[in-house]
Design an enzyme around this catalytic site. Sequence first.
Site, PDB file in Angstrom:
ATOM      1  N   GLU A 280      -6.195  30.240   2.499  1.00  0.00           N
ATOM      2  CA  GLU A 280      -7.503  30.518   3.110  1.00  0.00           C
ATOM      3  C   GLU A 280      -7.947  29.460   4.113  1.00  0.00           C
ATOM      4  OE1 GLU A 280     -10.589  28.774  -0.209  1.00  0.00           O
ATOM      5  OE2 GLU A 280      -9.911  30.834  -0.431  1.00  0.00           O
TER       6      GLU A 280
ATOM      7  N   GLU B  98       0.873  -1.174   0.000  1.00  0.00           N
ATOM      8  CA  GLU B  98       0.000   0.000   0.000  1.00  0.00           C
ATOM      9  C   GLU B  98       0.905   1.216   0.000  1.00  0.00           C
ATOM     10  OE1 GLU B  98      -2.231  -0.679   3.549  1.00  0.00           O
ATOM     11  OE2 GLU B  98      -3.477  -2.222   2.618  1.00  0.00           O
TER      12      GLU B  98
END
Length: 189
Positions: free
Chosen positions: A143, A43
Amino acid sequence: MTRSIPKKFEEITISTQPVFQGKIISLQVDTVKLPGGGEATREIVKHPGAVAVLALTPEDKILMVEQYRKPLERSQVEIPAGKLDAGEDPLAAAQRELQEETGYRCGKIRLLSSFYTSPGFADEIIHLYAAEELIPGTAQPDEDEFLNVEELTFDEAQEYIRDGRISDAKTIMAVYAWQIYRLTGSLPE
């Protein structure tokens, strides 16, 4: 990292199965042929890489940013850092991240080291820079970033490590590089 490393225990990829494609990371499962002839699955988290900055003030303090880290469910104090944009030069990214997160620009910057964060399951590489001759300015965080800039003395940084307020590898590594600098007068090569 570009050095040629012997492939003594190389695992040959037989197939790759994409699992997830996100804004920052992707996950894939590779089936590999093992050096001994068998097969296994791996993985793998793919990451574009990142930069981090050991920023030292003329007053012998280090610039840090405190921010909430959702995977840890708590705030962390870290050196300024961020991911590389596609095709971005790491030096330019380091200068950008320093300015965005702290407001400071630097007159002098150099690469200390590049290292992999978790090579057992991820390909993320961090390029650690040292910045000096800092010039104050106005921070312009992304932001979705909410940061508090701190200037710490060496003793305060050590205390933050002991208390767990600093607990990520890149920041601990930067503090130890700073310690070498304070003891020898030069940063590690």
